[in-house]
Design a protein around this motif. Structure first.
Motif, PDB file in Angstrom:
ATOM      1  N   ASN A 196       1.876   9.403  -5.539  1.00 46.56           N
ATOM      2  CA  ASN A 196       2.446  10.601  -5.402  1.00 46.56           C
ATOM      3  C   ASN A 196       3.422  11.136  -6.271  1.00 46.56           C
ATOM      4  OD1 ASN A 196       0.765  11.172  -2.658  1.00 46.56           O
ATOM      5  ND2 ASN A 196       2.220   9.997  -1.511  1.00 46.56           N
ATOM      6  N   ALA A 197       4.238  10.339  -6.548  1.00 48.27           N
ATOM      7  CA  ALA A 197       5.394  10.681  -7.602  1.00 48.27           C
ATOM      8  C   ALA A 197       4.615  10.972  -8.790  1.00 48.27           C
ATOM      9  CB  ALA A 197       6.326   9.648  -7.563  1.00 48.27           C
ATOM     10  N   GLU A 200      -3.822  14.885  -1.909  1.00 48.38           N
ATOM     11  CA  GLU A 200      -3.463  13.504  -1.875  1.00 48.38           C
ATOM     12  C   GLU A 200      -4.403  12.541  -2.542  1.00 48.38           C
ATOM     13  OE1 GLU A 200      -0.456  12.667  -0.776  1.00 48.38           O
ATOM     14  OE2 GLU A 200      -0.069  14.841  -0.200  1.00 48.38           O
ATOM     15  N   GLU A 250       2.972  14.400  -8.565  1.00 48.94           N
ATOM     16  CA  GLU A 250       3.865  15.460  -8.401  1.00 48.94           C
ATOM     17  C   GLU A 250       4.390  16.047  -9.964  1.00 48.94           C
ATOM     18  OE1 GLU A 250       4.985  17.449  -6.182  1.00 48.94           O
ATOM     19  OE2 GLU A 250       3.605  16.545  -4.553  1.00 48.94           O
ATOM     20  N   GLN A 280       0.734  -1.395  -0.069  1.00 52.93           N
ATOM     21  CA  GLN A 280       0.236   0.128   0.210  1.00 52.93           C
ATOM     22  C   GLN A 280       0.969   1.336   0.107  1.00 52.93           C
ATOM     23  OE1 GLN A 280      -3.139   0.359  -0.351  1.00 52.93           O
ATOM     24  NE2 GLN A 280      -2.938   2.756  -0.062  1.00 52.93           N
ATOM     25  N   ALA A 281       1.944   1.298   0.967  1.00 50.35           N
ATOM     26  CA  ALA A 281       3.040   2.382   0.767  1.00 50.35           C
ATOM     27  C   ALA A 281       3.582   2.603  -0.550  1.00 50.35           C
ATOM     28  CB  ALA A 281       4.090   2.180   1.923  1.00 50.35           C
ATOM     29  N   TRP A 282       3.974   1.509  -1.168  1.00 50.67           N
ATOM     30  CA  TRP A 282       4.352   1.611  -2.421  1.00 50.67           C
ATOM     31  C   TRP A 282       3.528   2.156  -3.529  1.00 50.67           C
ATOM     32  CZ3 TRP A 282       3.376  -1.058  -7.124  1.00 50.67           C
ATOM     33  CH2 TRP A 282       4.385  -1.172  -8.000  1.00 50.67           C
ATOM     34  N   ARG A 283       2.173   1.511  -3.300  1.00 50.68           N
ATOM     35  CA  ARG A 283       1.283   2.141  -4.470  1.00 50.68           C
ATOM     36  C   ARG A 283       1.076   3.499  -4.203  1.00 50.68           C
ATOM     37  NH1 ARG A 283      -1.050  -3.080  -3.518  1.00 50.68           N
ATOM     38  NH2 ARG A 283      -2.430  -2.263  -1.844  1.00 50.68           N
ATOM     39  N   THR A 284       0.919   3.975  -2.808  1.00 48.91           N
ATOM     40  CA  THR A 284       0.870   5.497  -2.511  1.00 48.91           C
ATOM     41  C   THR A 284       1.829   6.382  -3.041  1.00 48.91           C
ATOM     42  OG1 THR A 284      -0.584   4.879  -0.604  1.00 48.91           O
ATOM     43  CG2 THR A 284       0.281   7.041  -0.690  1.00 48.91           C
ATOM     44  N   GLU A 285       3.164   5.883  -2.926  1.00 51.81           N
ATOM     45  CA  GLU A 285       4.409   6.405  -3.236  1.00 51.81           C
ATOM     46  C   GLU A 285       4.446   6.842  -4.717  1.00 51.81           C
ATOM     47  OE1 GLU A 285       7.917   8.759  -2.858  1.00 51.81           O
ATOM     48  OE2 GLU A 285       6.515   7.982  -1.144  1.00 51.81           O
ATOM     49  N   SER A 286       4.045   5.699  -5.247  1.00 49.55           N
ATOM     50  CA  SER A 286       4.152   5.664  -6.749  1.00 49.55           C
ATOM     51  C   SER A 286       3.040   6.760  -7.258  1.00 49.55           C
ATOM     52  CB  SER A 286       3.697   4.268  -7.430  1.00 49.55           C
ATOM     53  OG  SER A 286       4.780   3.444  -7.087  1.00 49.55           O
ATOM     54  N   THR A 304      -6.976   4.455   0.051  1.00 54.44           N
ATOM     55  CA  THR A 304      -6.261   4.128   1.312  1.00 54.44           C
ATOM     56  C   THR A 304      -6.358   2.667   1.222  1.00 54.44           C
ATOM     57  OG1 THR A 304      -8.428   4.307   2.667  1.00 54.44           O
ATOM     58  CG2 THR A 304      -6.833   6.287   2.637  1.00 54.44           C
TER      59      THR A 304
END
Length: 384
Positions: A190-191, A243, A194, A182-188, A247
């Protein structure tokens, strides 16, 4: 169906499976040594070698199955069969050892080889499965011994503890992998957001800002276009600065969904952190707020300002929608419902009631309109 725990379908508890395979091999070698040492004391040494051979075949077969990378190949039914076969082989001990040997607590024919079963079951089914497997193997040990002694109880406790620890470790590994995914998907996300934000800021937003300024300078019809460009600029800025709404666990962030409703005439105030709710609940609450803002446009005029306030109270979420319009005359909502206009009655009150919440109205002549929507968060969890 492939069960994905992260960016790939690799089972997070794979090291535990391999540890169980190694345990099977080592304990089989120990059983082999025990048979070699005690074969002359067995009542039926030929049966002992047959059972040992069956243990070797089953060790190879389970190793082939449990060494597969994907969890779907470690079939649930096969793990249960593993428990049955292991206990069955252990229960041949009374035909191999004479009663005197059983009474003196000589090793059973399977010895510590049976410890691999609670490890496998715990890895596959978690702590509860591991405890159950340890209890079953412990009970089978008592049956094979034809007595329940302190040593049998001690072995049972150790087997149960092994299954519990391995099962909890496997469950923790899977939950950690899911959280990491989940953190990896959120980071992707977000990137990517951006990157898009930079691109949009360098092109679209600058053009809209220029149109807004130039149209305001020219006046007339150009001023109307400038106002529309300004609204789209605000909406686009909210979109690229909000954001991601997704979730974990199928939830959506209500805060982010409401922030997308901001415009030149709508201000949204929300907590700094996420407000995760069931995706369906978030969708319904956003629709209620959108309907309230639509009523502001329709009845309060194009110059009216609106404010949306989101509060996370822990057990409830409260959304307040207020405007500075002329207010709703007494009896107007009842008259609208009687005429078949069901925007408030069905779209707003009906949705909130379906969510187990409440909606209240505070309005009056020349003091605007304020809706307060309160929905319990616990209900959104139970709806899954």
């Amino acid at each position: 169906m492939t069960r994905r725990f992260g960016p790939t379908a690799v089972e997070p508890a794979t090291p535990l499976w391999w540890g169980g395979i190694g345990l099977r091999i080592l304990t089989w070698l120990f059983a082999l040594g025990a048979v070699i040492v005690h074969q002359h004391d067995y009542r039926r040494p030929d049966l002992a070698w047959i059972v040992l051979g069956a243990m070797a075949v089953w060790t190879v077969l389970t190793s082939l199955v449990y060494s597969r990378e994907a969890l779907r190949w470690r079939w649930s039914w096969f793990v249960v069969l593993d428990l049955v076969v292991t206990c069955g082989l252990m229960l041949t001990s009374p035909w191999i050892l004479d009663p005197a040997r059983l009474a003196t607590l000589d090793p059973l024919i399977t010895t510590v080889w049976v410890a691999g079963v609670p490890v496998a079951v715990g890895t596959r089914f978690g702590g509860v499965g591991g405890v159950a497997a340890g209890a079953v193997v412990g009970a089978a040990t008592a049956v094979a011994r034809q007595a329940f002694t302190l040593d049998v109880a001690r072995d049972g406790v150790l087997l149960i503890a092994t299954g519990l620890l391995i099962g909890m470790s496997a469950s923790t590994a899977r939950k950690s992998a899911a959280a990491l995914a989940q953190a990896w998907r959120t980071e992707s996300a977000n990137a990517e957001r951006e990157r898009l934000a930079r691109s949009i800021h360098d092109s679209v937003l600058q053009v809209l800002a220029r149109v807004r300024r130039r149209g305001a300078e020219l006046g007339g019809e150009a001023a109307e276009l400038a106002e529309l460009a300004g609204e789209q600029e605000i909406a686009l800025r909210a979109l690229v600065t909000t954001e991601p709404t997704g979730t974990s666990g199928g939830d959506r962030d209500l805060r982010a969904a409401l922030q997308l409703l901001a415009s030149s005439r709508v201000q949204v105030a929300a907590p700094a952190g996420d407000v995760p709710l069931d995706a369906k609940v978030t969708e319904e609450l956003t629709a209620v707020v959108r309907e309230a803002l639509s009523n502001v446009d329709e009845h309060a005029g194009r110059t009216a300002q609106a404010w949306v306030l989101l509060e996370d109270l822990g057990t409830d979420v409260v959304i307040t929608v207020r405007d500075d319009g002329p207010g709703i005359p007494e009896g107007r909502l009842e008259a609208a419902a009687a005429q078949g206009h069901l925007g408030v009655a069905r779209s707003m009150r009906g949705r909130v009631a379906d969510l187990g919440g409440t909606i209240s109205l505070d309005t009056g002549p020349h003091r605007g309109t304020e809706w307060e929507i309160r929905v319990p968060k616990t209900r959104s969890r139970r709806r899954r």
